[in-house]
Scaffold this motif. Structure first.
Motif, PDB file in Angstrom:
ATOM      1  N   THR A 170     -15.442  -5.105  32.783  1.00 37.30           N
ATOM      2  CA  THR A 170     -14.735  -6.382  32.809  1.00 37.30           C
ATOM      3  C   THR A 170     -15.664  -7.484  33.314  1.00 37.30           C
ATOM      4  OG1 THR A 170     -12.646  -5.246  33.121  1.00 37.30           O
ATOM      5  CG2 THR A 170     -12.725  -7.547  33.809  1.00 37.30           C
TER       6      THR A 170
ATOM      7  N   ASP B 255      -9.189  -9.111  32.723  1.00 41.50           N
ATOM      8  CA  ASP B 255      -8.166  -8.498  33.588  1.00 41.50           C
ATOM      9  C   ASP B 255      -7.156  -9.573  33.968  1.00 41.50           C
ATOM     10  OD1 ASP B 255      -9.358  -6.059  33.430  1.00 41.50           O
ATOM     11  OD2 ASP B 255      -9.963  -5.922  35.537  1.00 41.50           O
TER      12      ASP B 255
ATOM     13  N   SER C  52      -8.905  -2.398  35.053  1.00 43.72           N
ATOM     14  CA  SER C  52      -8.289  -2.701  33.763  1.00 43.72           C
ATOM     15  C   SER C  52      -7.262  -1.631  33.422  1.00 43.72           C
ATOM     16  CB  SER C  52      -9.351  -2.757  32.669  1.00 43.72           C
ATOM     17  OG  SER C  52     -10.351  -3.683  33.019  1.00 43.72           O
TER      18      SER C  52
ATOM     19  N   ASP D 110     -12.504  -5.424  25.827  1.00 39.78           N
ATOM     20  CA  ASP D 110     -12.702  -4.755  27.112  1.00 39.78           C
ATOM     21  C   ASP D 110     -11.668  -3.636  27.227  1.00 39.78           C
ATOM     22  OD1 ASP D 110     -13.431  -4.140  29.696  1.00 39.78           O
ATOM     23  OD2 ASP D 110     -12.264  -5.765  30.609  1.00 39.78           O
TER      24      ASP D 110
HETATM   25 MG   LIG Z   1     -12.232  -3.349  33.580  1.00 39.77          MG
END
Ligand SMILES: [Mg+2]
Ligand SMILES: Nc1nc2c(ncn2[C@@H]2O[C@H](COP(=O)(O)OP(=O)(O)OP(=O)(O)O)[C@@H](O)[C@H]2O)c(=O)[nH]1
Length: 686
Positions: free
Chosen positions: A23, A50, A61, A80
């Motif tokens: 992330t 996130d 996440s 992601d």
């Molecule tokens: Mg992450």
């Protein structure tokens, strides 16, 4: 914004072990490209990807999120994904819509469980893979040591394209050995222009430049000859050969970065453009049988305000905001009127998405993850999303009586968003069961129900889905007869039970010769047997792995009915089952625990006391991955145990392996408990 040409798109999934900085890396790539104006952090909950409150609170996440960056005139779609094993559904779905993967590893830990998992998935889906070694500013980080483990544990075709200058807190920059340029650490600001390679890094840079060229020419004979001849290769030739090698999975570039300082992102963005295939280069992912516009939905988000949002990849043609496409599953027509680009939680209206691009659409009526939509009515097989089976089941009830309906609605929305979350009804108790891939997976769903849909629920201890099967052949008669005054009931059948070799499934074989049971009544016998099989006599668990032969019987012209034969079938099954050596089976899980070396003894001892069977241990940079088979009944509450055994430094995931027979003394306990519970229920009913 006009639709992008497929040659100018890069679709990239960011994957890897939990907490390796995926992330943070996406954030840095967005920041460096100018897509966002500040470098958000996971700690402050300010990253683009996130964006969900539950992700921010847990600092991890929980689902895939989409964002895009423009670089060198290309649109880079970044997906992601969560690293945690309990949230792998999205990572699996996403692997079907990208050409490339950034496999992020920690510069301290190197290859971990989640690295191998992501790597293998990329291999299976034939994706171009770039390994990103992150966190090189941390103590004990070592790019070159990690590079060696990548080469020995993942592939010897891993080759560095970016190397660090200095190490740990003295890391001052990186060298891009593809372009032979350097970047000084921007310390969280935008990375500046490339500079000359500093003198102290020159030798190392030359050495790794040569290794890179060796690996690249290896994939192209003509280039190899000229290279060995001592001829100079142009930058363009090298780039083309690199991209071809990466596309074919013959070269895996390895990049050095520090995501939280935004170091190495310029070179990495360049690499995504120059070294990773576009949708045009990789070709179509599905044959659409002549349809000229097609989209594949790989994720559904249940937004309490915007309603349902579907993320899709364009398979063919251009999806415009006036398109109406037909869902190949439900055959319903869907209007793509609300097209959107998505940047984390930000949505903006869009007019069109060209071939190979990834976009979002709101307000579709009946479309969910895994669906394909086309401009033509043709039958096609959508890509198969191999989601893992949920293994942790909890009985779920609303805290407030009377909120069952509200809870049901919220659950439907959540399971629609996440196909690895499954709602079932316990056939034995009638309770609602919520099943997921891990305890945390289910707990997150509960948090979401409260926050998004305002329903508070309670979870009961997970239950073990036992099943029953037989070990021997047997034969029995079932005769149902009531013939006292008026119209009676008459059904009579003889059946033989046989174990099915692999212990799963159910088969019904009609062996009746002549008309001893008329054709019309035989399905009723089958039905009665299947009903009886839902609650085996041992522990009330469903029976499987049984073949039933219907061999004989008799009927009565007036008194026979479907109902009578159904009851006869069920009676025959019950009496044959008792004689067929029934046994109780329990689910066995494959467990993978990653723990610090000093906790290995304690963790193994504990697994042993849980009837675990050790399969192997693999050390990796101060940590050990322990693999074991453990009965599910013994690890229902493993997360608490692991936390106390390792002081919170352990990580585990597991998946269902197979069913095994429950050891006799334990089976007896379960059988006795079931009997007691049944008797109590009967007593209560009187
Ligand atoms: Mg992450
Ligand atoms: N020192 C240092 N810390 C980093 C770096 N990259 C990430 N971190 C920190 O590592 C932690 C995890 O980072 P994330 O970006 O959430 O990692 P992730 O891979 O997305 O984690 P999951 O989504 O849960 O799998 C956060 O506290 C980050 O600030 C880095 O390059 N250097």
């Amino acid at each position: 914004m006009p639709a992008h040409e497929p040659g100018k798109i890069r679709n990239v999934a960011v994957v890897g072990h939990r907490g390796t900085g995926k992330t943070s890396l996406v954030e840095a790539l967005l920041f460096q490209s100018g897509a966002v104006n500040r470098l958000g952090t996971v700690e402050q909950g300010t990253t683009v990807s996130d964006w969900d409150e539950d992700e921010q609170r847990r600092q991890m996440s929980l689902s895939a999120s989409l964002a895009n960056a423009e670089w060198q005139g290309r649109k880079i779609n970044l997906l992601d994904t969560p690293g945690d094993a309990g949230f792998q559904g999205d990572a699996i779905a996403v692997s079907h819509v990208v050409e490339g993967e950034l496999v992020v590893v920690s510069g301290v830990m190197g290859v971990e469980v989640g690295t191998t998992r992501a790597w293998n998935r990329g291999h299976q889906e034939n994706l171009a893979r770039v390994v990103v070694v992150n966190m090189l500013d941390r103590e004990r980080a070592d790019f070159f040591r990690v590079l060696e483990t990548l080469r020995s544990q993942l592939s010897d075709r891993c080759v560095a394209v970016q190397i660090p200058i200095g190490a740990e807190h003295e890391l001052s920059g990186i060298v891009d050995v593809l372009h032979m340029k350097a970047y000084a650490s921007p310390e969280g600001a935008r990375e500046g222009a490339a500079t000359e390679i500093p003198a102290e890094a020159a030798d190392l840079a030359a050495e790794y430049r040569e290794k890179l060229l060796d690996a690249v020419v290896e994939t192209d004979e003509g280039l190899m000859e000229r290279y060995l001849d001592g001829q100079e290769l142009s930058a363009e030739e090298v780039a083309t050969a690199l991209k071809d090698g990466v596309t074919r999975g013959e070269v895996f570039p390895v990049a050095a970065v520090v995501a939280t300082k935004n170091l190495g992102t310029t070179a990495l963005l360049d690499l995504l453009v120059e070294g990773v295939p576009s949708p045009a280069k990789k070709g179509t992912i599905l044959d659409l049988e002549g349809a000229s516009v097609g989209a594949f939905v790989f994720k559904t988000i249940a937004d309490p305000f915007a309603g349902r949002i579907n993320l899709f990849r364009v398979l063919e043609g251009t999806v415009t905001a006036d398109a109406t496409l037909t869902n190949t599953r439900g055959h319903g027509k869907e209007r793509f009127g609300s097209l959107m680009t998505v940047q984390g939680k930000e949505h903006a209206g869009a007019d069109a998405f060209g071939p190979g691009d990834i976009g979002a659409v709101a307000k579709l009526k009946d479309t969910q993850t895994g669906d394909v939509l086309l401009d033509k009515e043709v039958a096609i097989e959508p890509p198969r999303l191999d989601f893992p089976e949920p293994v942790m089941s909890f009985a779920i009830t609303p805290k407030t009586k009377g909120e069952e309906e509200k809870m049901g609605q919220a659950l439907r929305r959540l399971t629609e968003e996440d196909p690895t979350l499954v709602l079932r009804r316990d056939p034995q108790t009638g309770e609602q069961l919520l099943a997921g891939l891990s305890q945390m997976h289910v707990e997150v769903a509960v948090d979401r129900m409260k926050r998004r849909f305002g329903v508070e629920v309670e979870l009961q201890q997970p239950r073990v889905p036992y099943v029953e099967t037989i070990r021997a052949e047997s034969r029995a008669q079932g005769k149902y007869k009531k013939q006292t005054g008026g119209r009676g009931q008459y059904g009579d059948c003889h059946i033989v039970l046989e174990p099915i070799e692999d212990g799963t499934g159910y088969e019904f074989v009609d062996k009746i010769v002549g008309g001893v049971i008329p054709q019309g009544f035989r399905p009723a016998v089958d039905k009665g047997i299947q009903e009886a099989m839902q609650h085996g006599e041992l522990a009330g668990a469903p029976v499987q792995g049984v073949r039933v032969l219907l061999v004989d019987g008799s009927y009565h012209n007036v008194d026979s009915s479907e109902m009578a034969f159904k009851i006869a079938g069920s009676m025959a099954f019950k009496s044959a089952y008792e004689k067929a050596s029934p046994v109780l089976l329990e689910p066995i899980m494959e467990l993978e625990v990653t723990v610090p070396d000093d906790a290995v003894g304690a963790v193994n001892g504990d697994l042993n006391s849980r009837r675990g069977r050790l399969l192997g241990m693999e050390p990796a940079a101060g940590m050990t991955a322990i693999k074991a088979e453990v009965p599910m009944a013994e690890i229902l509450t493993y997360s608490q145990a692991l936390t106390s055994l390792t002081g919170g430094r352990g990580d585990y995931h597991m998946h269902f392996l197979r069913y095994d027979e429950v050891p006799a003394h334990i089976a007896q306990k379960i059988i006795d408990e079931t009997r007691k519970a049944r008797e109590a229920e009967k007593a209560g009913a009187h």
